[in-house]
Motif scaffolding. Structure first.
Motif, mmCIF file in Angstrom:
data_model
loop_
_atom_site.group_PDB
_atom_site.id
_atom_site.type_symbol
_atom_site.label_atom_id
_atom_site.label_comp_id
_atom_site.label_asym_id
_atom_site.label_seq_id
_atom_site.Cartn_x
_atom_site.Cartn_y
_atom_site.Cartn_z
ATOM 1 N N ALA A 175 47.615 42.307 36.894
ATOM 2 C CA ALA A 175 46.802 43.743 36.978
ATOM 3 C C ALA A 175 45.517 42.992 35.496
ATOM 4 C CB ALA A 175 46.982 44.600 36.582
ATOM 5 N N ILE A 176 46.196 43.033 34.783
ATOM 6 C CA ILE A 176 45.712 42.471 32.974
ATOM 7 C C ILE A 176 45.053 40.819 33.287
ATOM 8 C CG2 ILE A 176 46.081 40.079 30.977
ATOM 9 C CD1 ILE A 176 49.215 42.468 30.308
ATOM 10 N N ASN A 177 45.068 40.041 34.181
ATOM 11 C CA ASN A 177 43.972 38.573 34.027
ATOM 12 C C ASN A 177 42.896 39.859 35.060
ATOM 13 O OD1 ASN A 177 43.449 35.974 34.704
ATOM 14 N ND2 ASN A 177 43.158 36.655 36.469
ATOM 15 N N SER A 178 42.957 40.724 35.706
ATOM 16 C CA SER A 178 41.757 41.159 36.458
ATOM 17 C C SER A 178 41.146 41.844 35.484
ATOM 18 C CB SER A 178 42.653 41.787 37.622
ATOM 19 O OG SER A 178 43.212 41.163 38.420
ATOM 20 N N PHE A 179 41.673 42.824 35.084
ATOM 21 C CA PHE A 179 41.232 43.285 34.103
ATOM 22 C C PHE A 179 40.080 42.004 32.512
ATOM 23 C CE2 PHE A 179 44.499 47.258 35.113
ATOM 24 C CZ PHE A 179 43.125 47.474 35.582
ATOM 25 N N GLN A 180 40.672 41.928 32.078
ATOM 26 C CA GLN A 180 40.355 40.440 31.743
ATOM 27 C C GLN A 180 39.221 40.118 32.225
ATOM 28 O OE1 GLN A 180 41.895 40.178 28.390
ATOM 29 N NE2 GLN A 180 39.349 40.096 27.679
ATOM 30 N N LYS A 181 38.922 39.340 33.440
ATOM 31 C CA LYS A 181 38.009 39.317 34.120
ATOM 32 C C LYS A 181 36.681 40.427 34.547
ATOM 33 C CE LYS A 181 39.948 35.025 36.542
ATOM 34 N NZ LYS A 181 40.314 34.638 38.502
ATOM 35 N N ALA A 182 37.433 41.086 34.586
ATOM 36 C CA ALA A 182 36.205 42.209 34.547
ATOM 37 C C ALA A 182 35.650 42.961 32.878
ATOM 38 C CB ALA A 182 36.687 43.773 35.111
ATOM 39 N N VAL A 183 36.128 42.253 32.445
ATOM 40 C CA VAL A 183 35.151 42.727 30.824
ATOM 41 C C VAL A 183 34.583 41.237 30.781
ATOM 42 C CG1 VAL A 183 37.125 44.556 29.943
ATOM 43 C CG2 VAL A 183 37.763 42.720 28.917
ATOM 44 N N ASN A 184 35.160 40.544 30.872
ATOM 45 C CA ASN A 184 33.990 39.001 30.485
ATOM 46 C C ASN A 184 33.102 38.984 31.216
ATOM 47 O OD1 ASN A 184 36.901 38.395 28.816
ATOM 48 N ND2 ASN A 184 37.129 36.927 30.298
ATOM 49 N N TYR A 185 32.982 39.943 32.352
ATOM 50 C CA TYR A 185 31.904 39.829 32.899
ATOM 51 C C TYR A 185 30.695 41.098 32.792
ATOM 52 C CZ TYR A 185 33.036 36.288 35.953
ATOM 53 O OH TYR A 185 33.469 34.761 36.520
ATOM 54 N N ASP A 186 31.496 42.017 32.036
ATOM 55 C CA ASP A 186 31.122 42.906 31.880
ATOM 56 C C ASP A 186 31.621 43.927 30.788
ATOM 57 O OD1 ASP A 186 29.282 45.803 31.076
ATOM 58 O OD2 ASP A 186 29.745 46.453 33.612
ATOM 59 N N PRO A 187 31.215 43.423 29.276
ATOM 60 C CA PRO A 187 31.788 43.817 28.212
ATOM 61 C C PRO A 187 31.548 45.323 27.725
ATOM 62 C CG PRO A 187 30.565 42.449 27.866
ATOM 63 C CD PRO A 187 30.373 42.371 29.325
ATOM 64 N N ASP A 188 30.551 46.087 28.482
ATOM 65 C CA ASP A 188 30.612 47.779 28.601
ATOM 66 C C ASP A 188 31.778 48.212 29.345
ATOM 67 O OD1 ASP A 188 28.992 46.606 26.565
ATOM 68 O OD2 ASP A 188 26.933 46.782 27.612
ATOM 69 N N LEU A 189 32.367 47.437 30.483
ATOM 70 C CA LEU A 189 33.453 48.236 31.155
ATOM 71 C C LEU A 189 34.595 49.097 30.620
ATOM 72 C CD1 LEU A 189 33.697 48.819 34.542
ATOM 73 C CD2 LEU A 189 34.464 46.865 34.603
ATOM 74 N N ILE A 190 33.842 50.303 29.797
ATOM 75 C CA ILE A 190 35.506 51.356 29.198
ATOM 76 C C ILE A 190 36.820 51.104 29.230
ATOM 77 C CG2 ILE A 190 35.276 52.842 28.570
ATOM 78 C CD1 ILE A 190 32.968 53.550 27.955
ATOM 79 N N ASP A 191 36.076 51.515 31.125
ATOM 80 C CA ASP A 191 38.052 51.538 31.950
ATOM 81 C C ASP A 191 38.497 50.631 31.458
ATOM 82 O OD1 ASP A 191 37.161 53.971 32.283
ATOM 83 O OD2 ASP A 191 37.028 53.708 34.195
ATOM 84 N N GLY A 192 37.760 49.141 32.195
ATOM 85 C CA GLY A 192 38.776 47.779 31.491
ATOM 86 C C GLY A 192 39.437 47.671 30.420
ATOM 87 N N TRP A 193 38.558 47.651 29.440
ATOM 88 C CA TRP A 193 39.572 48.020 28.201
ATOM 89 C C TRP A 193 39.923 49.005 28.239
ATOM 90 C CZ3 TRP A 193 38.470 44.041 25.820
ATOM 91 C CH2 TRP A 193 36.892 43.354 25.674
ATOM 92 N N VAL A 194 40.400 49.932 28.399
ATOM 93 C CA VAL A 194 41.430 51.371 27.876
ATOM 94 C C VAL A 194 42.215 50.384 28.943
ATOM 95 C CG1 VAL A 194 42.180 53.926 29.195
ATOM 96 C CG2 VAL A 194 39.817 53.255 27.588
ATOM 97 N N ASN A 195 42.487 50.367 30.325
ATOM 98 C CA ASN A 195 43.715 49.441 31.186
ATOM 99 C C ASN A 195 44.190 48.157 30.708
ATOM 100 O OD1 ASN A 195 43.690 51.277 34.426
ATOM 101 N ND2 ASN A 195 42.430 51.110 33.660
ATOM 102 N N LEU A 196 43.252 47.860 29.762
ATOM 103 C CA LEU A 196 44.038 46.666 29.017
ATOM 104 C C LEU A 196 44.634 46.788 27.967
ATOM 105 C CD1 LEU A 196 41.285 44.016 29.051
ATOM 106 C CD2 LEU A 196 43.074 43.847 30.008
ATOM 107 N N GLY A 197 44.529 47.986 27.485
ATOM 108 C CA GLY A 197 44.962 48.281 26.192
ATOM 109 C C GLY A 197 46.542 49.626 26.858
ATOM 110 N N GLN A 198 46.177 50.209 27.627
ATOM 111 C CA GLN A 198 47.279 50.435 28.368
ATOM 112 C C GLN A 198 48.467 49.610 28.478
ATOM 113 O OE1 GLN A 198 45.394 52.678 31.207
ATOM 114 N NE2 GLN A 198 45.616 54.970 29.778
ATOM 115 N N LEU A 199 48.682 48.552 29.349
ATOM 116 C CA LEU A 199 49.105 47.477 30.407
ATOM 117 C C LEU A 199 49.424 46.739 28.393
ATOM 118 C CD1 LEU A 199 46.857 46.380 32.599
ATOM 119 C CD2 LEU A 199 49.079 47.330 32.634
ATOM 120 N N TYR A 200 49.182 46.498 27.484
ATOM 121 C CA TYR A 200 49.466 45.568 26.966
ATOM 122 C C TYR A 200 50.057 46.804 25.928
ATOM 123 C CZ TYR A 200 47.281 40.748 26.841
ATOM 124 O OH TYR A 200 47.021 39.556 27.358
ATOM 125 N N ALA A 201 50.303 47.887 25.638
ATOM 126 C CA ALA A 201 51.102 49.076 24.687
ATOM 127 C C ALA A 201 52.517 48.691 25.288
ATOM 128 C CB ALA A 201 51.025 50.913 25.597
#
Length: 338
Positions: A175-201
């Motif tokens: 999941a982390i790997n997928s969200f990281q790729k998502a925000v790499n391709y679209d740095p403005d993808l807010i939900d991607g950053w939020v999900n990364l925050g939740q997974l790293y919490a």
């Protein structure tokens, strides 16, 4: 956060665009009477003058949908599709209506049909993958995402959908790997950053905080992002900071009752009873049937020594949820012994 990434707005954009390009020459079915809703009634008048315009039916369906008139919305979308069956946006909107009307089978059939009609439509495939995910059909969702990536290997939304599937399946690393790729391709993808925050919490709180802050840098006034950051701070036992964030949501959206409620719960933990009661007052002001807010306001009042008002709040809580065991037990404990 909402899982949905293919929003109603996109569907409506399709509706408006394609409707502008298509007319139609089929006879309309008998129309509805006046409703008292000025937008609906205005559209009904336009339909009476231009009964073969599919876009008008779709626009009226959208208003019915927003007002939970699901049967009327479905009827209008069927009229629109009878006039213009090639309109992708019409199919998307009909699927949304079915899904929110708890007709998941019809919703999925609608999306599968339009995906078969337009196999190269990235938007349609994304929406289909989302529907599969909502219905916990993870294998089908990820298979659809593979189809998207075959057509667009750097599609950020596709990687995001991979992420939400893996997250729900409990595969944190993928999941982390997928969200990281998502925000790499679209740095403005807010939900991607939020999900990364939740997974790293749990594994790296400092990094998690950075991800939440990145999301807030993109949109500092989004109540859902603020709520997510507040939840993170609460779970890290930063209760005062969490309270401040929950309360700040009320300055942006005064109808966001859960922010008041969560602040109230944290004030209870801090034994700040007056402040807690104030937050529960605000919650009930927005949602007069919030049975938990009545219960916890009762608890605050009980601890403050106002037993009679506490009882009234417990009774009110049970009015809205008669089987709420916490209120049953608390009220029973305040009854005089026989």
């Amino acid at each position: 956060m909402q899982v949905k990434t293919i929003t109603l707005l996109l569907s409506l954009l399709f509706v408006v665009f394609f409707a502008a390009c298509n007319g139609g020459d089929k006879n309309a079915t008998p129309d509805i009477p006046l409703t008292g809703n000025p937008t609906i009634d205005k559209l009904s008048g336009e339909i009476a003058r231009d009964a073969n315009n599919p876009g008008l039916y779709a626009q009226r369906a959208s208003v019915f949908y927003e007002n939970e008139g699901y049967d009327e919305a479905i009827a209008d979308m069927n009229k629109a599709l009878a006039l213009d069956s090639a309109n992708i946006g019409f199919h998307h909107l009909l699927a949304d209506i079915y899904l929110d009307y708890y007709k998941s089978k019809k919703a999925l059939e609608t999306m599968e049909n339009v995906a078969a009609m337009y196999p190269d439509s990235i938007l349609t495939l994304l929406k289909l993958s989302e529907f599969y995910h909502i219905l916990t059909m993870h294998e089908e969702s990820m298979r659809t995402i593979d189809q998207i990536l075959q057509r667009d290997p750097q599609n950020a939304e596709a990687f995001f959908m991979f992420g939400v599937n893996f997250k729900e399946l409990g595969d944190r690393n993928r999941a982390i790997n997928s969200f990281q790729k998502a925000v790499n391709y679209d740095p403005d993808l807010i939900d991607g950053w939020v999900n990364l925050g939740q997974l790293y919490a749990e594994i790296d709180p400092e990094r998690a905080a950075q991800y939440f802050d990145t999301a807030l840098d993109i949109d500092p006034a989004d109540p859902l992002i603020i709520h997510a950051k507040a939840d993170f701070l609460r779970d890290q036992d930063n209760l005062l900071e969490a309270i401040d964030l929950y309360k700040s949501i009320g300055l942006i959206d005064q109808q966001y009752e859960e922010a008041y409620f969560n602040a109230g719960l944290l004030y209870m933990e801090l034994d700040s009873l007056e402040a807690a009661k104030g937050m529960f007052d605000l919650t009930i002001g927005v949602d007069p049937v919030h049975y938990k807010a009545f219960f916890f306001r009762g608890m605050a009042l009980e601890k403050m020594g106002d037993i009679e008002q506490a009882k009234k709040n417990y009774v009110q809580s049970l009015t809205f949820k008669p089987d709420y065991q916490l209120a049953i037990d608390r009220l029973k404990g305040l009854q005089p012994e026989q």
